[in-house]
Structures are given as structure tokens and as C-alpha cells.
Design an enzyme around this catalytic site. Structure first.
Site, mmCIF file in Angstrom:
data_model
loop_
_atom_site.group_PDB
_atom_site.id
_atom_site.type_symbol
_atom_site.label_atom_id
_atom_site.label_comp_id
_atom_site.label_asym_id
_atom_site.label_seq_id
_atom_site.Cartn_x
_atom_site.Cartn_y
_atom_site.Cartn_z
ATOM 1 N N TYR A 195 9.674 3.801 15.907
ATOM 2 C CA TYR A 195 8.293 3.462 15.834
ATOM 3 C C TYR A 195 7.620 3.279 17.225
ATOM 4 O O TYR A 195 6.425 3.911 17.789
ATOM 5 C CB TYR A 195 7.869 2.359 14.998
ATOM 6 C CG TYR A 195 6.621 2.159 14.646
ATOM 7 C CD1 TYR A 195 6.090 2.651 13.300
ATOM 8 C CD2 TYR A 195 5.740 1.486 15.358
ATOM 9 C CE1 TYR A 195 4.770 2.404 12.793
ATOM 10 C CE2 TYR A 195 4.460 0.987 15.065
ATOM 11 C CZ TYR A 195 3.830 1.711 13.810
ATOM 12 O OH TYR A 195 2.785 1.498 13.545
ATOM 13 N N ASP A 238 -1.982 -0.539 7.478
ATOM 14 C CA ASP A 238 -1.456 -1.293 6.359
ATOM 15 C C ASP A 238 -2.232 -2.541 6.231
ATOM 16 O O ASP A 238 -2.339 -2.882 4.858
ATOM 17 C CB ASP A 238 0.111 -1.658 6.970
ATOM 18 C CG ASP A 238 0.983 -0.680 7.443
ATOM 19 O OD1 ASP A 238 0.542 0.488 6.785
ATOM 20 O OD2 ASP A 238 1.789 -0.959 7.949
ATOM 21 N N ASP A 274 -2.501 6.421 12.773
ATOM 22 C CA ASP A 274 -3.692 5.600 12.856
ATOM 23 C C ASP A 274 -3.640 4.989 14.120
ATOM 24 O O ASP A 274 -4.596 4.570 14.620
ATOM 25 C CB ASP A 274 -3.460 4.266 12.021
ATOM 26 C CG ASP A 274 -1.802 3.866 11.814
ATOM 27 O OD1 ASP A 274 -0.992 4.513 12.424
ATOM 28 O OD2 ASP A 274 -1.792 2.662 11.476
ATOM 29 N N LYS A 334 11.878 -1.066 10.677
ATOM 30 C CA LYS A 334 10.843 -0.484 11.935
ATOM 31 C C LYS A 334 10.744 -1.444 13.086
ATOM 32 O O LYS A 334 10.557 -1.176 14.226
ATOM 33 C CB LYS A 334 9.449 -0.069 11.544
ATOM 34 C CG LYS A 334 8.662 -1.083 11.441
ATOM 35 C CD LYS A 334 7.120 -0.542 10.758
ATOM 36 C CE LYS A 334 6.152 -1.621 10.424
ATOM 37 N NZ LYS A 334 4.904 -1.038 9.737
ATOM 38 N N ARG A 390 0.864 -1.149 0.102
ATOM 39 C CA ARG A 390 0.064 0.075 0.144
ATOM 40 C C ARG A 390 0.899 1.282 0.007
ATOM 41 O O ARG A 390 2.131 1.154 0.348
ATOM 42 C CB ARG A 390 -0.956 0.105 1.403
ATOM 43 C CG ARG A 390 -0.240 0.327 2.534
ATOM 44 C CD ARG A 390 -0.254 1.477 2.952
ATOM 45 N NE ARG A 390 0.625 1.724 4.038
ATOM 46 C CZ ARG A 390 1.859 2.265 4.220
ATOM 47 N NH1 ARG A 390 2.494 2.280 3.080
ATOM 48 N NH2 ARG A 390 2.470 2.176 5.233
ATOM 49 N N SER A 413 5.632 -3.898 2.720
ATOM 50 C CA SER A 413 5.798 -5.658 2.358
ATOM 51 C C SER A 413 5.549 -6.255 3.718
ATOM 52 O O SER A 413 5.024 -7.488 3.352
ATOM 53 C CB SER A 413 7.389 -5.620 2.084
ATOM 54 O OG SER A 413 8.158 -5.174 3.173
ATOM 55 N N GLU A 451 0.456 10.263 8.255
ATOM 56 C CA GLU A 451 1.232 9.406 8.575
ATOM 57 C C GLU A 451 1.518 9.189 10.031
ATOM 58 O O GLU A 451 1.420 10.531 10.863
ATOM 59 C CB GLU A 451 2.536 9.986 8.194
ATOM 60 C CG GLU A 451 3.336 8.951 7.626
ATOM 61 C CD GLU A 451 2.957 7.767 6.567
ATOM 62 O OE1 GLU A 451 2.491 6.567 6.908
ATOM 63 O OE2 GLU A 451 2.664 8.320 5.277
#
Length: 509
Positions: free
Chosen positions: A265, A209, A56, A257, A47, A163, A53
Site C-alpha cells: 500500500y 473509506d 483516491d 495493509k 463500505r 473494517s 481503486e
């Protein structure tokens, strides 16, 4: 609503937006590896987050779209194997084949080894498997089917195009379909399961994601909200004159991350959660002692909306405008005037909790590393980014029904540019290469350009006139130093235009 729809099981690839030659090649390679044809191929797209950014997990809405690049998993059962043994191979030769068997203890709890400090590609396959086992194989007499799987991926790892989420979603679908459980879930419950699955590899994902990979459709982006329930609203992208596309460019800085999460993160997750509690206390809002209130919930309570009710986009926009001035109270300066952040002891004191209560609520479940916590900066980014998402959505809706001028593109581009500035200066999730690549994109004619994904490397996304794409890609190839010397084929692997893609599905071969 998209969340209530069934997970597609298709017998034709006609409406699957993916490179069809990869499916054929994967099926033939599966037969070469395992001596039999695959029974199914599961697909999960990567995505691109167009805007929104790191908000969420504060429960604000985001605006992603699935891309055409994806993870494919060809699979077939191992006949007669009721141990759940998995033989997993990857078409990319740099990833060694693996095999593993889940172990069930006397309490019927499942175990598979996943080293969060040294993640391997199969860790994400195991993460997908875990959810299926724990959800559907709770009793001793229920036994999972062993299987052979072969994976092909076209989403660059560590690029910010999700990914890892695509791998977890595709793997989860694989184990669902082979064990005849696919029809037991809808798209919304699949998103929830895969969110939990990805936590197995140490990432406290907010759900964007997975939702984008599962719920997307062509021609539209998704306005995804998470509170009080998961919701995905397709938003048609504007029909502009000139036509426009989004171009993804890989900075070639690998954003891992998981490995760096304790000071990147996961630290940001903790900072936003603690900021929400302290801001709520400053505003005299009620917060339970064991409640992990989020910044969106703070806005809701501030404007008088109960936690279990949706906040209308217009009401949310007004609430954000009202609350942003109150964020100044989170500043902490020591003489120089600049915000220097809070120490751990200062956060504990402002939270109204004891040190033990604070640790249990905010630190016992996650590993973070910092001397000062930047609550003011993180909150300002989250609130202003949430505003930009709402503005982006509004511009798209206004331009969806008829051809619009370059003014629409310029409005969207300005929002993307402001998002990049906020990511770089307030949330501090950019890096020099991303800053350079977004500026080069603007210089090359992009209406707007920003990082996409968690940041600290990975990809940018730029809004570009469709008839200028090849010139744009050529210019970036000449001006971004890491791309110089690339062949045309190599260049199009790291920078490419993309259209919104269909979401995850399973193909019956």
C-alpha cells in the site's frame, strides 16, 4: 453538500439501516459487563468501493457505498473519572479486553502506545481517541472524561470492506459524544479528523473509506472527490429491469495493509507521487521543489485548470484522454521490451531533485521496500481507473430516473471487469484467489466482478440480478474451494448481498 451536514445524533433506529437485534444485544451485554446501561451507541458502516481503486490518494474521484454491516460501540462515562481512562471490551471473545490512559506531557502533547508493527484491535480505538484529544484538549485545564466501551463488529476484518476505518470512525464518535464535542464538527471535518487518526496506525489513507462511512445515504452510491476540497455527491443507482444488487464475497485471504504496507500500500502511494513529479517535468509543467504534486494535479495543470478550482467531470474526462498517450514516456525497459521499472537512483535523477531532497520529500515520512519502482504501470492504472469512475457515474445518472434494460447492467459490468484487469496487471494489487473468485462470479452469471478495497486479499464485489442472488451464492459456495463444506449460515457470513446503507451516527439510548 454532504460534507457540511451535521453528524446525526438520533433517538430512534427507524432510519438506521443496520441489524437492530445487534443493538439490543450489545446494550444488554454492556449492562452485564459494566453493571450499568450504555448512554450512547456509535455506529460506523463498512463500505464497498464499486469502482475507483487506489486512485483516491492521487486525488481522483471514487465511487463507494456504505454497506449494512457495521461497527457498533456502546459507551458510558466513568463517573468522576477525569483522567481519560478507558476500559474497552469486545463482544468477540478472540479479542481480549484492554484498558489504557492517555498521558499528557509538559508541552500538553498526548501520548498513547500504538505499536504499528504489531497492531491489536484496540489500536484503532486509541487512534480514534488521539484525534479528539489533540483537537479539543490542548490546554492543561481541559480534561477528558474516562469511559467504558463495548464493541460489536459485523464487518469482516481484513476483508477490504474497511473494517479498520469503520472502527476508527465509530471510536472517534464515541469520544466526541462522551466529551460533548459532537456538535463541534460536521461530516466533512469528521472525515478529515478520522483520516488523520488512521495514520496513527501506519496507513496513509486517501479518505475514501472514511468519507463513505460518514457521508453515505440509502439508495445511492457516492461520487467522492478530494481536490480542491472534499466533496461527496450522492449518485442514485440505476433502476434496472431486472433489478440488481451488489454481492460481496470474502476471498478469506486476510489483507493486512498495515503490516505489508511497505511493499504494497504505502509503496503504491510513493510510486504514484513520484510518477506525478516525473510526468509533470516531462510535460514541462511547473512543480515546486518541495511540492508533492499528485496525478490529478498533473492533469489539471496539463489542461490549464488552476489547482484551487474544481475540474468539471467532462473536462476531466477530456484531459485524461489527452494525457494518457504521454504516459508512455514513463516506460523503462532493459533489452527485453517489457517495462522493468526504475531504480531509486533513476527516480532521483528523473525527479530533478538531489538525493537528499528526494528522500526528504518522498521517503522520510513512510517506510517502503522495493528494488524497482513501477511508475508507468501505476500511472496507467490510475488514469484509466479514473476514466472508468467517470463512465460508471455517467451510466448511473442516465439510468437513475426510469427503469432501464440489461444494457445498463452490462455496461456497468464491463467497467467493473476492466477495473479488475487493471488492478491485477497494472497496479498489481490482486492475488490468485481474487482473480479466481471474480472469474467464478462471471461464470455464475454476474454482469461484472472486481476486487474491492486495497486488494491483495479481502473481498470482491459483483453485480448480480436480484432474482438470481441465492442461486449465485449457492454456485460460488460450490465452486470456490475455500467455501466448500460451509453450512448455509457460514456461507452467508462470507458472501452476501448488500444495499447502500446510511452513514455513521450516534444513537442516544
Amino acid at each position: 453538500m454532504a460534507a457540511s451536514l451535521p453528524i446525526p445524533l438520533v433517538s430512534s433506529l427507524e432510519n438506521v439501516h443496520s441489524d437492530k437485534t445487534r443493538w439490543t444485544h450489545l446494550a444488554s451485554e454492556f449492562k452485564r459487563f459494566f453493571g450499568k446501561n450504555p448512554k450512547y451507541i456509535a455506529r460506523a458502516p463498512g463500505r464497498v468501493n464499486l469502482i475507483g481503486e487506489h486512485i483516491d490518494y492521487a486525488l481522483f474521484g471514487v465511487f463507494p457505498a456504505a454497506i449494512e454491516r457495521d461497527i457498533l460501540v456502546a459507551c458510558a462515562p466513568r463517573e468522576g473519572d477525569l483522567t481519560g481512562h478507558v476500559v474497552a471490551k469486545n463482544l468477540d471473545s478472540k479479542y481480549d479486553g484492554q484498558s489504557f490512559t492517555p498521558i499528557r506531557d509538559h508541552s500538553c502533547n498526548w501520548h498513547m502506545d500504538i505499536d504499528k508493527n504489531h497492531l491489536r484491535w484496540e489500536s484503532y480505538v486509541k487512534a480514534g481517541y488521539y484525534g479528539v484529544l489533540e483537537h479539543f484538549f490542548k490546554n492543561e485545564d481541559e480534561k477528558p472524561i474516562g469511559c467504558d466501551i463495548l464493541i460489536s463488529g459485523s464487518v469482516p476484518a481484513g476483508s477490504g470492506l474497511s473494517s479498520s476505518a469503520a472502527m476508527v470512525v465509530a471510536s472517534t464518535l464515541t469520544f466526541l459524544i462522551l466529551n460533548k464535542k459532537l456538535d463541534k464538527l460536521n461530516k466533512g471535518s469528521l472525515v478529515e479528523m478520522t483520516m488523520e487518526n488512521e495514520k496513527r496506525v501506519g496507513v496513509n489513507s486517501g479518505g475514501m473509506d472514511q468519507a463513505a462511512s460518514v457521508m453515505s445515504n440509502t439508495q445511492s452510491a457516492l461520487y467522492i472527490t478530494f481536490h480542491p476540497r472534499l466533496s461527496a455527491e450522492p449518485i442514485p443507482l440505476p433502476i434496472t429491469n431486472p433489478l440488481s444488487v451488489f454481492v460481496c464475497a470474502n476471498s478469506l485471504v486476510v489483507a493486512d495493509k498495515v503490516v505489508s504496507s511497505k511493499y504494497r500500500y504505502n509503496l503504491r502511494v510513493v510510486e504514484t507521487l513520484v510518477a506525478a513529479r516525473i510526468l509533470a517535468r516531462r510535460l514541462s509543467l511547473t512543480v515546486g521543489k518541495t511540492e508533492k504534486i499528485t496525478l490529478k494535479q498533473v492533469v489539471g495543470r496539463f489542461i490549464g485548470v488552476p489547482d484551487n478550482e474544481d475540474i468539471d467531470p467532462n473536462a476531466l474526462k477530456n484531459g485524461l484522454e489527452q494525457i494518457i498517450p504521454e504516459v508512455e514516456g514513463l516506460r523503462q525497459s532493459r533489452g527485453g521490451g517489457d517495462d522493468t521499472g526504475l531504480t531509486l537512483d533513476e527516480m532521483v535523477e528523473l525527479s530533478g531533485l538531489t538525493s537528499q531532497e528526494f528522500h526528504e520529500l518522498y521517503l522520510s515520512w513512510v517506510d517502503v521496500q522495493a528494488t524497482h519502482f513501477q511508475l508507468y504501470k501505476r500511472t496507467m492504472h490510475v488514469f484509466s481507473e479514473a476514466q472508468r469512475v467517470l463512465d460508471f457515474r455517467e451510466v448511473c445518472l442516465l439510468g437513475a430516473n426510469s427503469a432501464t434494460s440489461t444494457d445498463t447492467l452490462e455496461k456497468l459490468g464491463r467497467l467493473m471487469n476492466k477495473s479488475q484487469e487493471s488492478c491485477a496487471t497494472l497496479f498489481e494489487c490482486s492475488c490468485p484467489e481474487l482473480d479466481e473468485l471474480t472469474q467464478l462470479a462471471r461464470n455464475a452469471g454476474a454482469y461484472g466482478s472486481r476486487l474491492t478495497g486495497a486488494g491483495w486479499g479481502g473481498c470482491t464485489v459483483s453485480l448480480v440480478a436480484a432474482d438470481k442472488v441465492e442461486d449465485f451464492i449457492r454456485t460460488i459456495g460450490q465452486t470456490y474451494a475455500p467455501y466448500r463444506g460451509f453450512t448455509s449460515e457460514e456461507l452467508h457470513e462470507v458472501i452476501f448481498a448488500t444495499k447502500p446503507s446510511s452513514g455513521a451516527c450516534v444513537y442516544e439510548v
